[in-house]
Design an enzyme around this catalytic site. Structure first.
Site, mmCIF file in Angstrom:
data_model
loop_
_atom_site.group_PDB
_atom_site.id
_atom_site.type_symbol
_atom_site.label_atom_id
_atom_site.label_comp_id
_atom_site.label_asym_id
_atom_site.label_seq_id
_atom_site.Cartn_x
_atom_site.Cartn_y
_atom_site.Cartn_z
ATOM 1 N N GLU A 289 28.899 -91.960 18.650
ATOM 2 C CA GLU A 289 28.129 -90.847 18.098
ATOM 3 C C GLU A 289 28.844 -89.526 18.318
ATOM 4 O OE1 GLU A 289 25.378 -91.199 16.153
ATOM 5 O OE2 GLU A 289 25.979 -93.291 16.334
ATOM 6 N N TRP A 292 31.107 -89.450 15.490
ATOM 7 C CA TRP A 292 30.448 -89.002 14.252
ATOM 8 C C TRP A 292 30.370 -87.474 14.223
ATOM 9 C CZ3 TRP A 292 29.361 -91.355 9.824
ATOM 10 C CH2 TRP A 292 28.483 -90.735 8.935
ATOM 11 N N TRP A 320 17.947 -82.224 -10.558
ATOM 12 C CA TRP A 320 16.976 -82.005 -9.494
ATOM 13 C C TRP A 320 15.663 -81.462 -10.052
ATOM 14 C CZ3 TRP A 320 18.528 -84.331 -5.335
ATOM 15 C CH2 TRP A 320 19.886 -84.396 -5.031
ATOM 16 N N ASN A 355 16.842 -89.295 14.986
ATOM 17 C CA ASN A 355 17.826 -89.370 13.912
ATOM 18 C C ASN A 355 17.462 -90.384 12.830
ATOM 19 O OD1 ASN A 355 20.501 -88.485 12.879
ATOM 20 N ND2 ASN A 355 20.984 -90.652 13.124
ATOM 21 N N TRP A 373 18.785 -81.471 -2.088
ATOM 22 C CA TRP A 373 19.104 -81.604 -0.666
ATOM 23 C C TRP A 373 19.270 -80.247 0.010
ATOM 24 C CZ3 TRP A 373 23.813 -79.494 0.691
ATOM 25 C CH2 TRP A 373 24.784 -79.380 -0.314
ATOM 26 N N TRP A 396 22.770 -83.861 5.213
ATOM 27 C CA TRP A 396 22.002 -83.760 3.970
ATOM 28 C C TRP A 396 22.831 -84.198 2.777
ATOM 29 C CZ3 TRP A 396 17.079 -83.725 2.939
ATOM 30 C CH2 TRP A 396 16.187 -83.394 3.964
#
Length: 492
Positions: A289, A292, A320, A355, A373, A396
């Site tokens: 992580e 990440w 959208w 998360n 988003w 996002w």
């Protein structure tokens, strides 16, 4: 005014004393040059633009804690050991250098475009004036320019990126706090106080839930790390996706403000693995992580504008929807999907969200509701205590299918199945959506499928005590897939 030379230590997103390379360099320079250190924090437009309501609350607490820590380190009784300024960083640093015997300036690197452009400009100006000016690697394990594919390009996919990182020399050991720092004691024109930063919640103090959940500051970060290592890391690999169990580290807001370094976390997890044979898998999963986080910052460094421009260009053509009513319902946790509403209410109350739940609530907004988003990003920027320039926009874009290593747009989370898998007894939903606390386990994630008799027994009236779903799951999925096809055709 003093004749002793001054080294300015410019704090930004590195609000700690331990493992702070720029602070160590500033203290060393002052010691070797019979000088003093002037610690400063500048609330400039670059930093202000990256703050929302929750991160403002955190920053105020963190700066206050850092000021006390600096005062102790420098054996100072001053309430202003950390000097605060508000305005253009270049102008303020030049003025400090004009009016005081400043000979050196030190800081730790940041990786977003506004920060790197500002810092490059300031370094050039200060060096032209003959000042020593150093930037240091402190907040990433690997520099973005050091991790490349075999052909010399930047990575766009996480797994090969992290494998490449692991082939590099391992991260250094964390540095200790300097033994002592000789602080500059004089007045500095233009310095202000924390109240003038206007960071506190207004018009009322809405941060009680944040206060209950977190303790901003370096000591709070260390306590959080040690509590996680001692009590929760052992179950991390197996239970990290379960919001009904407290298993994750919750270190992200401390990392966001640099109250703890990734080096400290990396080595703490590895020491745990060394001391606990058989627990290497769970430590490795946790360390990944950190990988990440590295990946998101590397993407941020190379991207044109991660906040506004989709990394996959075809999504500029995505149709959208403008739906302010549904967006508001999502923001307040009134979508009619229990796991989504639980997550959004947890966020509103605590400034944090598990998360796994972040992925679920994001998918509902972007795919079932077809809301951009960027609207989700803006809400998270304002309400998350860990909203950072890298992870939040990256995540996002990932949820929206338009980012790096993104889940394909046609892979759409089903909130019922996600809830049943990761909150099987409904404990998380019952905690944050109390109007559903008496629903049977079978229907806690899909109350609309319960009979009128079951709903009545649970005290639930759909559309009154708890909302009906904003959209049918099948209808929302099919609409999203059609929109995806329309985009592909428009993009050619």
């Amino acid at each position: 005014m003093t004749d002793r030379p001054i080294a300015v230590m410019w704090f930004r997103n590195d609000l700690r004393l331990s493992d702070n390379p720029a602070l160590i360099a500033a203290a060393k320079w002052a010691r070797e040059n019979n000088g003093t250190v002037l610690p400063v924090f500048i609330l400039d437009p670059v930093i202000s633009d990256q703050l929302g309501g929750a991160t403002k609350w955190w920053l105020e607490k963190s700066l206050s804690a850092l000021n006390k820590d600096i005062a102790k380190l420098g054996d100072s009784k001053s309430d202003h050991a950390l000097r605060l300024f508000k305005g253009n960083a270049k102008t303020i640093l030049e003025r400090i250098a004009d009016e005081n015997p400043v000979q050196a300036v030190f800081w730790n690197r940041l990786y977003d475009k506004p920060s790197t452009e500002r810092d490059t400009d300031i370094k050039s100006i200060l060096q032209d004036r003959g000042l020593t000016c150093e930037s240091h690697k402190a907040n990433l394990l690997f520099e973005p320019w050091d991790v490349k594919t075999g052909s010399g390009t930047d990575f766009k996919v996480y797994s090969p990126f992290w494998r490449a990182c692991q082939k590099l020399p391992p991260p250094r050991e964390p540095h200790a706090v300097p033994d002592s720092v000789s602080l500059f004691k004089g007045e500095v024109y233009g310095q202000t106080n924390i109240t003038d930063f206007d960071l506190a919640p207004k018009p009322v103090d809405w941060a009680g839930g944040l206060d209950d959940r977190f303790t901003p500051g370096e000591q709070g970060a260390k306590d959080q790390l040690f509590d996680f290592i001692d009590d929760r890391l052992t179950d991390y690999a197996e239970m990290r996706d379960r919001p009904d169990h407290r298993v994750t580290s919750e270190l992200s807001p401390h990392l966001r403000f640099g109250e703890i370094s990734p080096y400290q976390i990396w080595h703490a997890a590895n020491h745990y693995a060394d001391a606990n044979p058989g627990k290497g898998k769970t430590a490795s999963k946790f360390i990944s992580e950190l990988g990440w986080r590295e990946f998101t910052h590397h993407i941020l460094y190379h991207a044109t504008d991660l906040r506004t421009v989709p990394l996959q260009g075809q999504f500029k053509h995505f149709p959208w929807s403008e739906d302010a009513k549904s967006l508001r319902a999502w923001q307040k946790g009134h979508t009619g999907f229990p796991i989504v509403d639980a997550g959004m209410r947890e966020l509103w109350h605590t400034g944090y969200m598990h998360n796994r739940v972040r992925m679920i609530v994001g998918s509902i907004l972007v795919k079932h509701l077809l809301i951009h988003w960027r609207d989700g990003l803006a809400w998270f920027d304002d309400t998350l205590v860990d909203a950072c320039p890298a992870n939040n926009p990256f995540s996002w874009q990932w949820i929206g299918g338009c980012g790096a290593d993104a889940t394909p747009y046609f892979r759409i989370f089903n909130p019922v199945l996600q809830g049943e898998k990761f909150d099987p007894k409904g404990d998380y939903v019952r905690q944050w959506v109390p109007e559903l606390r008496d629903m049977p386990e079978q229907y806690i994630h899909k109350p609309w499928e319960a009979s009128p008799l079951i709903l009545k027994a649970a005290g639930v009236t759909l559309g009154k005590t708890y909302p009906e779903p904003l959209i049918g799951l099948k209808e929302g999925r099919e609409r999203a897939l059609h929109a995806y096809q329309d985009m592909k055709q428009a993009a050619g």
